[in-house]
Design a protein around this motif. Structure first.
Motif, short mmCIF file in Angstrom:
data_model
loop_
_atom_site.label_atom_id
_atom_site.label_comp_id
_atom_site.label_asym_id
_atom_site.label_seq_id
_atom_site.Cartn_x
_atom_site.Cartn_y
_atom_site.Cartn_z
N ASP A 43 0.86 -1.18 0.00
CA ASP A 43 0.00 0.00 0.00
C ASP A 43 0.90 1.24 0.00
O ASP A 43 1.17 1.83 1.04
CB ASP A 43 -0.92 -0.01 1.23
N LEU A 44 1.36 1.63 -1.21
CA LEU A 44 2.28 2.76 -1.32
C LEU A 44 1.52 4.05 -1.61
O LEU A 44 0.58 4.06 -2.40
CB LEU A 44 3.28 2.52 -2.46
N ALA A 45 1.95 5.12 -0.97
CA ALA A 45 1.38 6.43 -1.26
C ALA A 45 1.65 6.78 -2.72
O ALA A 45 2.71 6.44 -3.27
CB ALA A 45 1.96 7.49 -0.33
N GLU A 46 0.73 7.48 -3.34
CA GLU A 46 0.81 7.74 -4.78
C GLU A 46 2.09 8.48 -5.17
O GLU A 46 2.70 8.19 -6.20
CB GLU A 46 -0.41 8.55 -5.22
N HIS A 47 2.52 9.42 -4.36
CA HIS A 47 3.67 10.24 -4.73
C HIS A 47 4.87 9.97 -3.83
O HIS A 47 5.71 10.86 -3.62
CB HIS A 47 3.30 11.73 -4.67
N THR A 48 4.99 8.75 -3.33
CA THR A 48 6.14 8.45 -2.47
C THR A 48 7.44 8.62 -3.23
O THR A 48 7.55 8.26 -4.41
CB THR A 48 6.05 7.02 -1.91
N GLY A 102 9.61 4.89 -3.98
CA GLY A 102 8.80 3.91 -4.69
C GLY A 102 9.64 2.79 -5.27
O GLY A 102 10.86 2.68 -5.04
N THR A 156 7.49 10.99 -11.71
CA THR A 156 7.72 10.71 -10.29
C THR A 156 9.02 11.36 -9.83
O THR A 156 9.81 11.87 -10.64
CB THR A 156 7.78 9.19 -10.04
N GLY A 202 8.41 3.02 0.18
CA GLY A 202 7.31 3.75 0.80
C GLY A 202 7.71 4.19 2.19
O GLY A 202 8.80 4.72 2.41
N ASP A 203 6.84 3.96 3.16
CA ASP A 203 7.15 4.33 4.54
C ASP A 203 7.64 3.13 5.34
O ASP A 203 7.58 3.13 6.56
CB ASP A 203 5.94 4.98 5.21
#
Length: 400
Positions: A5-10, A13, A385, A37-38
């Protein structure tokens, strides 16, 4: 696509996947990891029962870096497969840990440290600050990447406090030198290159072999005591004014993650000698930001650097000096043509003659005890990105 579940603008990435070393909560063992991601993928655990285990069990990345470019590519492809193939989720998910819960450590055992001086604007600014309008580039500056050897033992990971150094200093107009804590403590926003594959003594490394030897890039803060540096650098150059601390970011971004960031460097005139010319451009479009106590004070552009990392590597080895796994060399201060693009406080305050403003009515010429400097950076990735470098941070502690 990924099952994460990655944030769209990580900025961390699947097109980035930077490497670092960390420890998990309640466990002091140092582990190799990849930031995504986080989270952090614990490579030491994920490869424990595989042929890759010896590369990630040392608590530093050196064994992996020494394995060479084919292995770097193989591991990167395998990590991407693990994070995109749903069939791997059950095995890999237990080896993911929240990035804000881990403690990061120096990712490499630093073999040698070299610092260059490759921003034309920084060199011009420094000359004009010190010499006035007569300040010009040295005759050798556009002929070779100027640099000095630093101290590998005082390279520290981001977040490590920096103690104000003491030493001899002799201000202009003083009859005699004095000894004490630096009064002109400064930073230099730089970009670092991490060597993986070593070379043989006596064999220069060509410009076009850059990617065969350099694994990746990081951010560097080359802390500088300007008053100590100014007095001691006659005639041999930086020594105690630099060697007390150099900070590097916790995450090393592989060169393979920076293909979309590659640009042509500035035009070089006069034309460099043959050993500094290559077939491929290795300028990097990396945007830096410098924050002092949380306030943005500068945004230096790395693409303006006159000498590239590939040329620096070729010059570093042209006399036969060898590379070792874990060598770190830095770009020198990154400074652009605009005032808000200056990469050091020396330039931002114009040698202390023009203090700059901070929120709340404060001003700065150089660093005070308690000040925290954070340098961050991102580069273009595919499809609009950004590839993140994280940050390199440090807080100034009083002199001992």
């Amino acid at each position: 696509m990924t099952w994460l579940d990655l944030a769209e603008h990580t900025a961390f990435g699947l097109d980035n996947l930077p490497y670092g070393v960390f420890s998990r909560p309640g466990d002091t063992r140092r582990r190799a990891g990849v930031a995504v991601g986080d989270q952090v993928l614990d490579l030491s655990a994920a490869t424990e029962d595989t042929a890759l285990a010896p590369l990630f069990g040392a608590g530093v990345l050196n064994p992996f870096l020494a394995a060479g470019r084919p292995v770097w590519r193989e591991v990167r492809a395998r990590v991407r497969e693990w994070l995109t193939g749903k069939q791997h989720a059950d095995r890999i998910a237990p080896h993911l840990v929240a990035r804000d819960e881990v403690t990061t450590h120096l990712p490499i055992e630093v073999a040698d440290y070299v610092d260059f001086y490759s921003s034309e604007q920084h060199a011009l600014n420094a000359g004009r600050i010190l010499l006035g309008a007569e300040g010009e580039l040295a005759p050798n500056w556009k002929r070779l990447p100027v640099g000095y050897h630093g101290r590998a033992g005082t390279v520290v990971v981001s977040g490590t406090p920096v103690t104000r150094p003491s030493g001899q200093r002799k201000p202009r107009g003083a009859a005699e030198p004095s000894f004490g804590p630096s009064r002109l403590l400064d930073i230099e926003a730089e970009v670092g290159f991490v060597v993986g594959t070593p070379s043989t003594v006596g064999t220069p490394v060509p410009v076009d072999d850059f990617a065969e030897h350099v694994f990746g890039m990081c951010l560097v803060n080359d802390w500088s005591a300007r008053d100590i540096q100014g007095w001691e650098s006659q005639p041999l150059g930086p020594f105690l004014g630099k060697s007390f601390a150099t900070s590097m970011s916790a995450w090393i971004v592989p060169l393979e993650a920076l293909e979309h960031a590659r640009v042509a460097p500035p035009v070089q005139d006069p034309e460099p000698f043959d050993y500094l010319r290559g077939r491929e451009p290795w300028g990097i479009d990396l945007a830096l930001e410098i924050r002092l106590n949380g306030h943005l004070v500068s945004s230096p552009p790395f693409a303006t650097q006159y000498w590239t990392g590939a040329q620096q590597l070729a010059h570093l080895t042209v006399n036969g000096a060898s590379l070792r796994t874990g060598d770190l060399y830095a770009s020198g201060t990154v400074t652009g043509p605009e005032r808000e693009q200056r990469g050091s406080l020396l330039e931002l305050s114009w040698g202390g003659r023009e203090p700059f403003d901070l929120p709340g009515g404060e001003t700065r010429k150089f660093l005070l005890d308690g000040d925290e400097v954070v340098i961050s950076g991102t580069a273009p990735g595919p499809d609009g990105t950004r590839v993140g470098f994280g940050d390199v941070r440090g807080r100034v502690l009083p002199a001992i």
